[in-house]
Design a protein around this motif. Structure first.
Motif, PDB file in Angstrom:
ATOM      1  N   THR A  14       6.433   5.916  -4.540  1.00 11.44           N
ATOM      2  CA  THR A  14       5.060   5.840  -3.778  1.00 11.44           C
ATOM      3  C   THR A  14       3.751   5.430  -4.874  1.00 11.44           C
ATOM      4  OG1 THR A  14       4.775   7.976  -3.989  1.00 11.44           O
ATOM      5  CG2 THR A  14       5.825   7.224  -2.201  1.00 11.44           C
ATOM      6  N   LYS A  15       4.115   5.359  -6.079  1.00  7.88           N
ATOM      7  CA  LYS A  15       3.015   5.094  -6.947  1.00  7.88           C
ATOM      8  C   LYS A  15       3.485   4.222  -7.865  1.00  7.88           C
ATOM      9  CE  LYS A  15       1.298   9.833  -7.324  1.00  7.88           C
ATOM     10  NZ  LYS A  15       1.094  10.909  -8.013  1.00  7.88           N
ATOM     11  N   THR A  55      -2.518  -6.975 -16.252  1.00  6.73           N
ATOM     12  CA  THR A  55      -1.366  -7.401 -17.268  1.00  6.73           C
ATOM     13  C   THR A  55      -0.011  -7.167 -16.850  1.00  6.73           C
ATOM     14  OG1 THR A  55      -3.072  -7.651 -18.929  1.00  6.73           O
ATOM     15  CG2 THR A  55      -0.708  -7.847 -19.715  1.00  6.73           C
ATOM     16  N   TYR A  56       0.042  -5.728 -16.642  1.00  2.03           N
ATOM     17  CA  TYR A  56       1.572  -5.304 -16.439  1.00  2.03           C
ATOM     18  C   TYR A  56       1.445  -4.565 -14.946  1.00  2.03           C
ATOM     19  CZ  TYR A  56       2.021  -5.463 -21.586  1.00  2.03           C
ATOM     20  OH  TYR A  56       1.842  -6.015 -22.687  1.00  2.03           O
ATOM     21  N   VAL A  57       2.618  -4.428 -14.317  1.00  2.08           N
ATOM     22  CA  VAL A  57       2.899  -3.704 -13.254  1.00  2.08           C
ATOM     23  C   VAL A  57       4.085  -2.615 -13.707  1.00  2.08           C
ATOM     24  CG1 VAL A  57       4.196  -3.723 -11.028  1.00  2.08           C
ATOM     25  CG2 VAL A  57       2.403  -5.709 -11.550  1.00  2.08           C
ATOM     26  N   PRO A  67       0.750  -1.112  -0.012  1.00  6.00           N
ATOM     27  CA  PRO A  67       0.040   0.029   0.011  1.00  6.00           C
ATOM     28  C   PRO A  67       0.910   1.234  -0.044  1.00  6.00           C
ATOM     29  CG  PRO A  67      -0.486  -1.457   1.779  1.00  6.00           C
ATOM     30  CD  PRO A  67       0.523  -2.191   1.159  1.00  6.00           C
ATOM     31  N   ALA A  68       2.137   1.260   0.442  1.00  4.75           N
ATOM     32  CA  ALA A  68       2.963   2.516   0.611  1.00  4.75           C
ATOM     33  C   ALA A  68       3.563   2.752  -0.674  1.00  4.75           C
ATOM     34  CB  ALA A  68       3.824   2.206   1.768  1.00  4.75           C
ATOM     35  N   GLY A  69       3.825   1.641  -1.458  1.00  2.00           N
ATOM     36  CA  GLY A  69       4.318   1.689  -2.958  1.00  2.00           C
ATOM     37  C   GLY A  69       5.272   0.654  -2.836  1.00  2.00           C
TER      38      GLY A  69
END
Length: 134
Positions: A81-82, A88-90, A69-71
């Motif tokens: 952080t995002k 399909t993709y990270v 949740p923090a990134g």
């Protein structure tokens, strides 16, 4: 009289065309956030929370990172952080470099780094960490 009617007709046609273009632009502008919202509901980031470990290398040299949740964290420090996940993709950034991974299975436990053309390692979700986070 015919000339006046022709001018009025052209003004109406141009007004209708301008309104149609404005409506199309508004629809396009609204569709992007709506699609992003749809993806966040369909594929929540919690599906990929956990520590990811590079495979097929010596344990001491395996790259690991944690999504939560923090990134994105590497060695306990948050590097971004995002991050995005669309099923399909990270994708995330480290400095000025983008890291992009392709999911290799539907259970979201295996992915491949595809942002580097010369080296594309496979990462597995560490089960012991995954069970503690969820």
């Amino acid at each position: 009289m015919d000339n006046l009617n022709a001018r009025k007709k052209k003004v109406v046609e141009r007004t209708v065309l301008l309104l149609a273009l404005c409506a199309a632009a508004a629809l396009f502008t609204l569709s992007v956030p709506l699609y992003q919202h749809y993806l966040s509901i369909t594929y929540p980031k919690s599906n990929v929370y956990g520590t990811w470990v590079e495979q097929d290398v010596a344990r001491y040299s395996a790259e690991t990172f944690t999504l939560g949740p923090a990134g994105v964290s590497i060695d306990g420090g948050v590097v971004d952080t995002k991050y995005s996940f669309d099923g399909t993709y990270v994708e995330y950034q480290i400095g000025d470099k983008e890291r992009r991974y392709l999911m290799l299975n539907e259970s979201f436990t295996k992915m491949k780094l595809i942002s580097q053309p010369h080296y594309q390692p496979v990462f597995h979700l560490s089960e012991n960490v995954k069970n503690n986070i969820r």
